[in-house]
Scaffold this motif. Structure first.
Motif, PDB file in Angstrom:
ATOM      1  N   PHE A 357      52.641  15.138   8.802  1.00 33.06           N
ATOM      2  CA  PHE A 357      53.207  16.473   9.012  1.00 33.06           C
ATOM      3  C   PHE A 357      54.146  16.886   7.884  1.00 33.06           C
ATOM      4  O   PHE A 357      54.374  18.079   7.692  1.00 33.06           O
ATOM      5  CB  PHE A 357      53.867  16.544  10.388  1.00 33.06           C
ATOM      6  N   ALA A 358      54.642  15.930   7.125  1.00 31.59           N
ATOM      7  CA  ALA A 358      55.353  16.293   5.903  1.00 31.59           C
ATOM      8  C   ALA A 358      54.374  16.918   4.904  1.00 31.59           C
ATOM      9  O   ALA A 358      54.689  17.925   4.250  1.00 31.59           O
ATOM     10  CB  ALA A 358      56.026  15.067   5.298  1.00 31.59           C
ATOM     11  N   HIS A 380      63.737  25.258   9.353  1.00 32.28           N
ATOM     12  CA  HIS A 380      65.013  24.834   9.937  1.00 32.28           C
ATOM     13  C   HIS A 380      64.816  23.839  11.079  1.00 32.28           C
ATOM     14  O   HIS A 380      65.737  23.103  11.432  1.00 32.28           O
ATOM     15  CB  HIS A 380      65.790  26.053  10.447  1.00 32.28           C
ATOM     16  N   ALA A 381      63.618  23.844  11.669  1.00 27.23           N
ATOM     17  CA  ALA A 381      63.290  22.867  12.713  1.00 27.23           C
ATOM     18  C   ALA A 381      62.285  21.822  12.222  1.00 27.23           C
ATOM     19  O   ALA A 381      62.289  20.680  12.677  1.00 27.23           O
ATOM     20  CB  ALA A 381      62.711  23.588  13.934  1.00 27.23           C
ATOM     21  N   TRP A 382      61.428  22.223  11.276  1.00 34.45           N
ATOM     22  CA  TRP A 382      60.279  21.401  10.888  1.00 34.45           C
ATOM     23  C   TRP A 382      60.683  20.029  10.367  1.00 34.45           C
ATOM     24  O   TRP A 382      60.105  19.008  10.755  1.00 34.45           O
ATOM     25  CB  TRP A 382      59.460  22.135   9.825  1.00 34.45           C
ATOM     26  N   TRP A 383      61.695  19.980   9.505  1.00 35.64           N
ATOM     27  CA  TRP A 383      62.002  18.705   8.863  1.00 35.64           C
ATOM     28  C   TRP A 383      62.708  17.751   9.813  1.00 35.64           C
ATOM     29  O   TRP A 383      62.586  16.539   9.693  1.00 35.64           O
ATOM     30  CB  TRP A 383      62.775  18.931   7.575  1.00 35.64           C
ATOM     31  N   PHE A 384      63.421  18.286  10.802  1.00 37.21           N
ATOM     32  CA  PHE A 384      63.936  17.426  11.868  1.00 37.21           C
ATOM     33  C   PHE A 384      62.760  16.817  12.637  1.00 37.21           C
ATOM     34  O   PHE A 384      62.743  15.613  12.927  1.00 37.21           O
ATOM     35  CB  PHE A 384      64.800  18.241  12.839  1.00 37.21           C
ATOM     36  N   PHE A 385      61.789  17.660  12.989  1.00 37.08           N
ATOM     37  CA  PHE A 385      60.593  17.231  13.720  1.00 37.08           C
ATOM     38  C   PHE A 385      59.854  16.121  12.966  1.00 37.08           C
ATOM     39  O   PHE A 385      59.420  15.125  13.563  1.00 37.08           O
ATOM     40  CB  PHE A 385      59.712  18.463  13.939  1.00 37.08           C
TER      41      PHE A 385
END
Length: 472
Positions: A357-358, A380-385
């Protein structure tokens, strides 16, 4: 299915139908002044995935059916679709809050199965089924009485509430059958039969998926046709589970003492589930109060998180069955070995998902939306995920280990504490300070890190590995 070999007469008797116990390498860890073997015996990978892959199919069947149902109803217009969405949320809370009928039953059944007491193991399924029917009937009655006020409170619109109630009052008749199916999945997983539940669930949902457009369009039933098709799916699946239970020829009379024990385990799992609900409802509420673009981006990333949770949960379900059976067979060494093995698989899968997903970060969000404002919020949420995937892999794996051991009280306390200390305070502070999605997903990250610390400590301590056909 052949059981995993036991180690020795110390961990459990060697049965004649089992191969000799494999050699193991001991890597002791020292905690609280005592040595704990966290390596132990492993089982063949094919045994783990022979349970995990069918479990994934069962977990994915319902979301896939909901997609079909949504596509069919969506062509009726915005109001029926809104009614289906709201009614579906209410109905889904049944399975969300009552997972003890599957997870708790797996734990108790697996121990008895591991001890070679199959009739008693199946009897746990009988009692869970009686419990499912009793609770389901209460839900039907309560749901008919409360459907309108609940729908009105959630929607704030009389039109949407009316559509939701028309669907919900029909679909609620399937509630006892949903719970019967959950109980059926539980006892079958406990006796390490993962293939038949997949067939039963796929058959019910498959026939219903074909029936849904026929009832909605051809029969002219509209939204009510969707609800009837939903009930048909539950009738078929639950009927197959009931037939399998009767075929076992276990005593079918209710036993209140067993049901009380199941409810005690269920209480801890329900409280744990409520903690999850409080966290994710709060996250949605804060996102909605941030901006329309923020709530859209949060929905995209959260749905991907939920989908990947199914993949990781399938390995956890295999852990429940294998850990329960090992402890029931008095093989603490095998339970420790399987726990380490499952944890390693969870970490590997989590790392693989993190890398995948990265790599998709610039492509995948565009499959869900073309709105520039929403796409601008997604990172803003994607990289935490993405970064959370290895942590989630370990946490979900160890959740399965501890659930299989019947250590629900510890999981309840750890989840409630992680929510109260980590997620909830930070998420509401983020609303007050305007941190937006960054604050929401920081809260989720802290929640997961605290859970990771708790379950890893519990695993390494060895206190969860209580042997015996029934956890004392």
């Amino acid at each position: 299915m052949r059981r995993c070999p036991t180690a020795s007469t110390v961990d459990g008797p060697q049965r004649e139908d089992q191969p000799p116990a494999p050699a193991r390498t001991v890597a002791p860890a020292r905690y609280a002044g005592r040595v704990v073997d966290v390596t132990g015996e492993r089982v063949p990978a094919r045994k783990v995935f022979g349970l995990a892959v069918p479990a994934l199919g069962v977990l994915a069947a319902e979301p896939l059916y909901v997609l079909v149902d949504t596509a069919v109803v969506g062509h009726l217009g915005a109001l029926p679709l809104a009614g289906l969405a709201l009614g579906g949320v209410v109905l889904s809370q049944i399975s969300t809050q009552l997972t003890f009928l599957s997870y708790g039953t797996t734990s108790r059944t697996a121990r008895l199965h591991g001890a070679g007491r199959r009739e008693e193991a199946v009897s746990e399924g009988v009692q869970a089924t009686w419990l499912a029917l009793a609770v389901g009937l209460v839900l039907v009655v309560a749901g008919q009485l409360l459907a309108h006020p609940i729908a009105r409170a959630l929607s704030g619109s009389d039109e949407i509430a009316g559509a939701a109630v028309s669907w919900l009052r029909i679909a609620l008749f399937g509630a006892p059958l949903i719970l019967v199916t959950m109980a059926g999945n539980g006892w079958m997983r406990g006796v390490q039969d993962a293939v038949r539940p997949l067939r039963y669930v796929l058959l019910g949902n498959g026939i219903s998926a074909v029936l849904c457009p026929v009832l909605v369009y051809a029969a002219g039933w509209g939204l009510a046709g969707s609800a009837v098709a939903n009930v048909v799916a539950q009738v078929i699946s639950a009927g197959l589970f009931l037939r399998a239970l009767v075929a076992e020829k276990a005593p079918l009379r209710p036993r209140l003492s067993v049901m009380r024990a199941q409810l005690t385990l269920g209480r801890d799992l329900v409280l744990r589930s409520l903690a999850f609900q409080a966290c994710f409802i709060s996250a949605a509420a804060v996102a909605a109060r941030t901006s329309t673009a923020a709530v859209g981006a949060h929905q995209i990333v959260l749905q991907l998180w939920t989908f990947l949770s199914l993949v990781l949960d399938s390995v956890a379900i295999a852990a429940q069955s294998l850990i329960g059976a090992a402890l029931g067979a008095e093989s603490r060494s095998r339970a420790q070995g399987v726990a380490g093995q499952i944890t390693a698989y969870g970490l590997i899968f989590g790392c693989a998902l993190c890398a995948l997903f990265a790599a998709l970060s610039q492509v995948l969000p565009h499959a869900f939306t073309s709105d520039p404002a929403v796409l601008a919020e997604v990172p803003h949420a994607w990289w935490f995920f993405v970064v959370l995937q290895p942590i989630a892999g370990v946490v979900f794996a160890l959740d399965g280990v501890l659930l299989g051991a019947g250590d629900a009280a510890f999981l309840r306390t750890a989840t409630l504490a992680s929510a109260a200390i980590g997620f909830l305070p930070l998420i509401w502070v983020s609303l007050a300070l305007g941190w937006g999605l960054t604050g929401i997903w920081t809260g989720l990250s802290l929640f997961m890190v605290l859970r990771l610390a708790a379950v890893v400590f519990r695993w390494r301590s060895g206190h969860w590995a209580v042997t015996g056909a029934v956890r004392g």
